[in-house]
Design a protein around this motif. Structure first.
Motif, PDB file in Angstrom:
ATOM      1  N   CYS A 178      39.340 -93.538  47.873  1.00 60.59           N
ATOM      2  CA  CYS A 178      39.142 -92.235  47.848  1.00 60.59           C
ATOM      3  C   CYS A 178      40.792 -91.626  47.742  1.00 60.59           C
ATOM      4  CB  CYS A 178      38.660 -91.734  48.903  1.00 60.59           C
ATOM      5  SG  CYS A 178      38.330 -89.781  48.789  1.00 60.59           S
ATOM      6  N   PHE A 215      41.317 -88.210  48.421  1.00 60.64           N
ATOM      7  CA  PHE A 215      41.499 -87.400  49.595  1.00 60.64           C
ATOM      8  C   PHE A 215      41.595 -88.036  50.906  1.00 60.64           C
ATOM      9  CE2 PHE A 215      38.952 -83.663  47.269  1.00 60.64           C
ATOM     10  CZ  PHE A 215      39.911 -83.815  46.371  1.00 60.64           C
ATOM     11  N   LYS A 216      41.931 -87.437  51.554  1.00 57.61           N
ATOM     12  CA  LYS A 216      42.223 -87.890  53.146  1.00 57.61           C
ATOM     13  C   LYS A 216      41.720 -86.852  54.100  1.00 57.61           C
ATOM     14  CE  LYS A 216      44.855 -91.591  51.842  1.00 57.61           C
ATOM     15  NZ  LYS A 216      44.104 -91.527  50.403  1.00 57.61           N
ATOM     16  N   CYS A 217      40.447 -86.309  53.881  1.00 55.99           N
ATOM     17  CA  CYS A 217      39.784 -85.271  54.775  1.00 55.99           C
ATOM     18  C   CYS A 217      40.028 -85.671  56.283  1.00 55.99           C
ATOM     19  CB  CYS A 217      38.454 -85.018  54.440  1.00 55.99           C
ATOM     20  SG  CYS A 217      38.265 -84.780  52.758  1.00 55.99           S
ATOM     21  N   TYR A 261      38.425 -85.188  58.908  1.00 60.74           N
ATOM     22  CA  TYR A 261      37.208 -85.193  59.581  1.00 60.74           C
ATOM     23  C   TYR A 261      36.102 -86.778  58.840  1.00 60.74           C
ATOM     24  CZ  TYR A 261      35.461 -82.485  55.441  1.00 60.74           C
ATOM     25  OH  TYR A 261      35.315 -82.246  54.139  1.00 60.74           O
ATOM     26  N   CYS A 262      36.895 -87.503  57.995  1.00 65.22           N
ATOM     27  CA  CYS A 262      36.178 -88.381  57.148  1.00 65.22           C
ATOM     28  C   CYS A 262      35.814 -89.506  58.072  1.00 65.22           C
ATOM     29  CB  CYS A 262      37.069 -88.929  56.259  1.00 65.22           C
ATOM     30  SG  CYS A 262      36.134 -90.012  55.166  1.00 65.22           S
ATOM     31  N   TRP A 264      39.023 -95.335  52.265  1.00 64.73           N
ATOM     32  CA  TRP A 264      40.233 -94.863  51.475  1.00 64.73           C
ATOM     33  C   TRP A 264      41.056 -95.874  50.610  1.00 64.73           C
ATOM     34  CZ3 TRP A 264      42.723 -91.330  55.856  1.00 64.73           C
ATOM     35  CH2 TRP A 264      42.150 -90.051  56.304  1.00 64.73           C
ATOM     36  N   GLY A 296      30.931 -92.341  48.405  1.00 65.68           N
ATOM     37  CA  GLY A 296      32.226 -92.997  48.559  1.00 65.68           C
ATOM     38  C   GLY A 296      32.750 -93.269  49.901  1.00 65.68           C
ATOM     39  N   GLY A 297      34.174 -93.112  50.004  1.00 67.50           N
ATOM     40  CA  GLY A 297      35.036 -93.108  48.792  1.00 67.50           C
ATOM     41  C   GLY A 297      34.844 -91.926  48.001  1.00 67.50           C
ATOM     42  N   ASN A 311      33.775 -85.642  45.177  1.00 64.96           N
ATOM     43  CA  ASN A 311      34.562 -84.606  45.835  1.00 64.96           C
ATOM     44  C   ASN A 311      35.119 -83.652  44.468  1.00 64.96           C
ATOM     45  OD1 ASN A 311      36.769 -85.883  44.445  1.00 64.96           O
ATOM     46  ND2 ASN A 311      37.509 -86.876  46.229  1.00 64.96           N
ATOM     47  N   ASP A 365      30.956 -82.087  47.058  1.00 59.91           N
ATOM     48  CA  ASP A 365      31.636 -81.488  48.269  1.00 59.91           C
ATOM     49  C   ASP A 365      32.608 -80.110  47.803  1.00 59.91           C
ATOM     50  OD1 ASP A 365      30.592 -83.068  50.004  1.00 59.91           O
ATOM     51  OD2 ASP A 365      32.383 -84.365  50.069  1.00 59.91           O
ATOM     52  N   LYS A 385      35.144 -78.221  49.858  1.00 57.16           N
ATOM     53  CA  LYS A 385      35.841 -78.544  51.073  1.00 57.16           C
ATOM     54  C   LYS A 385      36.168 -77.366  51.827  1.00 57.16           C
ATOM     55  CE  LYS A 385      35.912 -83.022  50.395  1.00 57.16           C
ATOM     56  NZ  LYS A 385      35.048 -83.965  51.309  1.00 57.16           N
TER      57      LYS A 385
HETATM   58  S1  SF4 Z   1      35.313 -87.019  53.211  1.00 57.88           S
HETATM   59 FE1  SF4 Z   1      34.825 -87.763  51.237  1.00 57.88          FE
HETATM   60  S2  SF4 Z   1      36.584 -87.119  50.038  1.00 57.88           S
HETATM   61 FE2  SF4 Z   1      37.027 -86.822  52.172  1.00 57.88          FE
HETATM   62  S3  SF4 Z   1      38.366 -88.671  52.553  1.00 57.88           S
HETATM   63 FE3  SF4 Z   1      36.349 -88.999  53.283  1.00 57.88          FE
HETATM   64  S4  SF4 Z   1      35.193 -89.922  51.237  1.00 57.88           S
HETATM   65 FE4  SF4 Z   1      36.967 -88.728  50.719  1.00 57.88          FE
END
Ligand code: SF4
Length: 194
Positions: free
Chosen positions: A27, A29-31, A33-34, A40, A72-73, A100, A122, A124
């Protein structure tokens, strides 16, 4: 395809269809709350037979399953996504893509080739908070382009925001609502701590 996980059955992830789910590895992104942080890294190695196994599983359950969810990812990072989706479609399955929205070009190619049956994207955060909620710098123009593409695609779709109270407030959700293309479905899901 780097496949980091597989779920053989779901009735709740592909609206109206019994489906299986694959979780792609990697992925951008590094959200904060993931729930899928193990997905990742793109350098995690999985069995090279994973894709083969998914395809033969789907073939075996033709008639019981109607679709495959690709999540995902971030699936659009996979360079051979088009080829994989084409193979799934050739088996007669509908495909739902979770994204995303960071790669509108990939979405365009999938849409132009009629390879997707349902898209969930998403959204965000409001633009000014996007980087914070994604844990990285995000090209907001790509997010906007993806939203426009999906909104005008004519395909069943929805946009969704995870309400993460540590970083988002009710006023942020109202701002995101205004970003959603007219006529598109919008879902706010509550963040659930692991
Ligand atoms: S929530 Fe989705 S977009 Fe965000 S880091 Fe996790 S897998 Fe990636």
């Amino acid at each position: 395809m780097l496949i980091g996980g597989f779920q053989s059955f779901t009735l709740s992830d592909f609206p109206g269809k019994p489906a299986a789910i694959i979780f792609t590895q990697g992925c951008n992104f590094k959200c904060p709350y993931c729930h899928n942080q193990h997905l990742w890294s793109r350098s995690v190695q999985h069995s090279p037979h994973m894709e083969e196994g998914v395809l033969s599983f789907m073939e075996k359950y033709t008639g019981m399953l109607e679709g495959l969810v690709i999540t995902g990812g971030e699936p659009t990072l996979q360079p051979d996504l088009m080829r994989f989706v084409s193979e799934i479609k050739a088996l007669g399955f509908a495909v739902k893509l979770d994204t995303n929205g960071s790669d509108p070009q990939c979405l365009l190619e999938l849409l132009e080739n009629n390879l997707i049956d349902y898209i969930a994207m998403d959204v965000k955060a409001p633009c000014k908070k996007y980087d914070q909620l994604c844990g990285t710098a995000v090209d907001i123009a790509c997010i906007r382009d993806s939203m426009d593409l999906i909104g005008s695609s004519g395909l069943p779709h929805h946009f969704r925001t995870t309400y993460y109270p540590a970083l988002l407030g009710e006023e942020d959700i109202q701002v995101v609502k205004k970003m959603i293309p007219e006529g598109s479905r919008y879902v706010v899901q509550q963040y659930i701590p692991v």
